[in-house]
Design a protein around this motif. Structure first.
Motif, mmCIF file in Angstrom:
data_model
loop_
_atom_site.group_PDB
_atom_site.id
_atom_site.type_symbol
_atom_site.label_atom_id
_atom_site.label_comp_id
_atom_site.label_asym_id
_atom_site.label_seq_id
_atom_site.Cartn_x
_atom_site.Cartn_y
_atom_site.Cartn_z
ATOM 1 N N ALA A 112 0.837 -1.207 0.000
ATOM 2 C CA ALA A 112 0.000 0.000 0.000
ATOM 3 C C ALA A 112 0.866 1.249 0.000
ATOM 4 O O ALA A 112 0.562 2.224 -0.685
ATOM 5 N N SER A 113 1.951 1.228 0.761
ATOM 6 C CA SER A 113 2.849 2.387 0.796
ATOM 7 C C SER A 113 3.478 2.645 -0.568
ATOM 8 O O SER A 113 3.577 3.793 -1.016
ATOM 9 N N LEU A 114 3.894 1.587 -1.245
ATOM 10 C CA LEU A 114 4.466 1.738 -2.589
ATOM 11 C C LEU A 114 3.427 2.259 -3.573
ATOM 12 O O LEU A 114 3.728 3.101 -4.427
ATOM 13 N N SER A 115 2.211 1.780 -3.452
ATOM 14 C CA SER A 115 1.137 2.240 -4.314
ATOM 15 C C SER A 115 0.831 3.717 -4.074
ATOM 16 O O SER A 115 0.620 4.479 -5.028
ATOM 17 N N ILE A 116 0.795 4.122 -2.817
ATOM 18 C CA ILE A 116 0.551 5.523 -2.480
ATOM 19 C C ILE A 116 1.666 6.395 -3.047
ATOM 20 O O ILE A 116 1.411 7.462 -3.618
ATOM 21 N N PHE A 117 2.899 5.965 -2.909
ATOM 22 C CA PHE A 117 4.036 6.714 -3.450
ATOM 23 C C PHE A 117 3.935 6.854 -4.967
ATOM 24 O O PHE A 117 4.117 7.939 -5.527
ATOM 25 N N GLY A 118 3.636 5.759 -5.654
ATOM 26 C CA GLY A 118 3.529 5.796 -7.115
ATOM 27 C C GLY A 118 2.389 6.678 -7.590
ATOM 28 O O GLY A 118 2.553 7.464 -8.533
ATOM 29 N N SER A 119 1.241 6.568 -6.952
ATOM 30 C CA SER A 119 0.098 7.406 -7.328
ATOM 31 C C SER A 119 0.401 8.876 -7.090
ATOM 32 O O SER A 119 0.055 9.732 -7.906
ATOM 33 N N THR A 120 1.045 9.173 -5.974
ATOM 34 C CA THR A 120 1.396 10.559 -5.666
ATOM 35 C C THR A 120 2.357 11.115 -6.709
ATOM 36 O O THR A 120 2.212 12.264 -7.154
ATOM 37 N N PHE A 121 3.329 10.328 -7.121
ATOM 38 C CA PHE A 121 4.286 10.783 -8.121
ATOM 39 C C PHE A 121 3.609 11.062 -9.457
ATOM 40 O O PHE A 121 3.904 12.061 -10.111
ATOM 41 N N ILE A 127 0.430 11.858 -9.988
ATOM 42 C CA ILE A 127 -0.392 13.065 -9.835
ATOM 43 C C ILE A 127 0.498 14.306 -9.839
ATOM 44 O O ILE A 127 0.210 15.289 -10.533
ATOM 45 N N TYR A 128 1.584 14.273 -9.089
ATOM 46 C CA TYR A 128 2.496 15.419 -9.005
ATOM 47 C C TYR A 128 3.072 15.763 -10.379
ATOM 48 O O TYR A 128 3.128 16.930 -10.771
ATOM 49 N N ILE A 145 -6.588 11.011 -17.781
ATOM 50 C CA ILE A 145 -7.152 9.751 -17.281
ATOM 51 C C ILE A 145 -6.242 9.177 -16.201
ATOM 52 O O ILE A 145 -6.716 8.679 -15.167
ATOM 53 N N MET A 146 -4.936 9.248 -16.404
ATOM 54 C CA MET A 146 -3.995 8.730 -15.409
ATOM 55 C C MET A 146 -4.084 9.500 -14.090
ATOM 56 O O MET A 146 -3.953 8.918 -13.018
ATOM 57 N N VAL A 147 -4.325 10.821 -14.155
ATOM 58 C CA VAL A 147 -4.489 11.601 -12.928
ATOM 59 C C VAL A 147 -5.726 11.119 -12.173
ATOM 60 O O VAL A 147 -5.682 10.917 -10.952
ATOM 61 N N ALA A 148 -6.823 10.939 -12.890
ATOM 62 C CA ALA A 148 -8.053 10.490 -12.239
ATOM 63 C C ALA A 148 -7.889 9.098 -11.642
ATOM 64 O O ALA A 148 -8.272 8.851 -10.487
ATOM 65 N N LEU A 149 -7.306 8.176 -12.399
ATOM 66 C CA LEU A 149 -7.086 6.822 -11.879
ATOM 67 C C LEU A 149 -6.140 6.817 -10.685
ATOM 68 O O LEU A 149 -6.377 6.120 -9.693
ATOM 69 N N PHE A 189 -5.602 9.269 -8.578
ATOM 70 C CA PHE A 189 -6.277 9.868 -7.434
ATOM 71 C C PHE A 189 -7.160 8.849 -6.720
ATOM 72 O O PHE A 189 -7.092 8.685 -5.497
ATOM 73 N N PHE A 190 -7.980 8.141 -7.475
ATOM 74 C CA PHE A 190 -8.869 7.169 -6.849
ATOM 75 C C PHE A 190 -8.100 5.967 -6.299
ATOM 76 O O PHE A 190 -8.468 5.405 -5.266
ATOM 77 N N TYR A 191 -7.008 5.585 -6.957
ATOM 78 C CA TYR A 191 -6.204 4.483 -6.439
ATOM 79 C C TYR A 191 -5.448 4.899 -5.175
ATOM 80 O O TYR A 191 -5.246 4.086 -4.278
ATOM 81 N N PHE A 192 -5.075 6.172 -5.098
ATOM 82 C CA PHE A 192 -4.465 6.697 -3.876
ATOM 83 C C PHE A 192 -5.446 6.575 -2.706
ATOM 84 O O PHE A 192 -5.088 6.106 -1.624
ATOM 85 N N ILE A 193 -6.684 6.983 -2.938
ATOM 86 C CA ILE A 193 -7.724 6.895 -1.903
ATOM 87 C C ILE A 193 -7.942 5.434 -1.498
ATOM 88 O O ILE A 193 -7.995 5.102 -0.308
ATOM 89 N N LEU A 194 -8.062 4.549 -2.465
ATOM 90 C CA LEU A 194 -8.271 3.133 -2.189
ATOM 91 C C LEU A 194 -7.101 2.545 -1.413
ATOM 92 O O LEU A 194 -7.297 1.845 -0.409
ATOM 93 N N SER A 195 -5.889 2.814 -1.852
ATOM 94 C CA SER A 195 -4.709 2.251 -1.193
ATOM 95 C C SER A 195 -4.589 2.732 0.247
ATOM 96 O O SER A 195 -4.257 1.959 1.135
ATOM 97 N N PHE A 196 -4.878 4.009 0.472
ATOM 98 C CA PHE A 196 -4.724 4.551 1.814
ATOM 99 C C PHE A 196 -5.791 4.016 2.766
ATOM 100 O O PHE A 196 -5.472 3.489 3.826
ATOM 101 N N PHE A 197 -7.053 4.124 2.377
ATOM 102 C CA PHE A 197 -8.118 3.750 3.306
ATOM 103 C C PHE A 197 -8.346 2.253 3.394
ATOM 104 O O PHE A 197 -8.604 1.730 4.480
ATOM 105 N N ALA A 198 -8.271 1.533 2.287
ATOM 106 C CA ALA A 198 -8.579 0.108 2.317
ATOM 107 C C ALA A 198 -7.374 -0.749 2.687
ATOM 108 O O ALA A 198 -7.490 -1.665 3.495
ATOM 109 N N PHE A 199 -6.224 -0.457 2.106
ATOM 110 C CA PHE A 199 -5.084 -1.336 2.313
ATOM 111 C C PHE A 199 -4.155 -0.869 3.435
ATOM 112 O O PHE A 199 -3.712 -1.669 4.251
ATOM 113 N N PHE A 200 -3.826 0.420 3.475
ATOM 114 C CA PHE A 200 -2.891 0.899 4.495
ATOM 115 C C PHE A 200 -3.564 0.971 5.865
ATOM 116 O O PHE A 200 -3.028 0.496 6.856
#
Length: 104
Positions: free
Chosen positions: A31-40, A42-43, A61-65, A67-78
């Motif tokens: 989840a941490s790796l996913s959050i890092f990748g999604s943040t990068f 988006i940035y 489309i990649m920004v939208a995906l 963003f939602f994957y960041f939310i999913l990774s943080f709340f569901a997995f992390f």
């Protein structure tokens, strides 16, 4: 030899405390790796937009995906095992029924 189940009887989700530690740690690290990748992602694309460069539909489309994957990774997995009710027996569970319901 001391069995981990005798020391930690509350760990019952995966049959042993060792298995539960492995599953929880894999979940947190991935989840941490996913959050890092999604943040990068988006940035990087938001930086292009702020600098006045045009973005193609793929990047938007990649920004939208991301963003939602960041939310999913943080709340569901992390946060997943932490917001579970303490009575569930899940390792490091410190939540209650309301936090579990909030998470989904």
């Amino acid at each position: 030899m001391i069995v981990l189940r005798q020391i930690f009887p509350q760990f019952s989700c995966f049959g042993s405390a060792r298995n539960e530690v492995i599953v929880v740690m894999i979940q947190k690290v991935s989840a941490s790796l996913s959050i890092f990748g999604s943040t990068f992602i988006i940035y990087d694309i938001v930086k292009k937009i702020r600098n006045g460069k045009k973005t193609d539909p793929y990047q938007r489309i990649m920004v939208a995906l991301s963003f939602f994957y960041f939310i999913l990774s943080f709340f569901a997995f992390f946060l997943g095992s932490w917001v579970a009710p303490k009575e569930s027996g899940w390792m490091w569970a410190v939540g209650n029924t309301a936090s579990c319901t909030m998470q989904g």
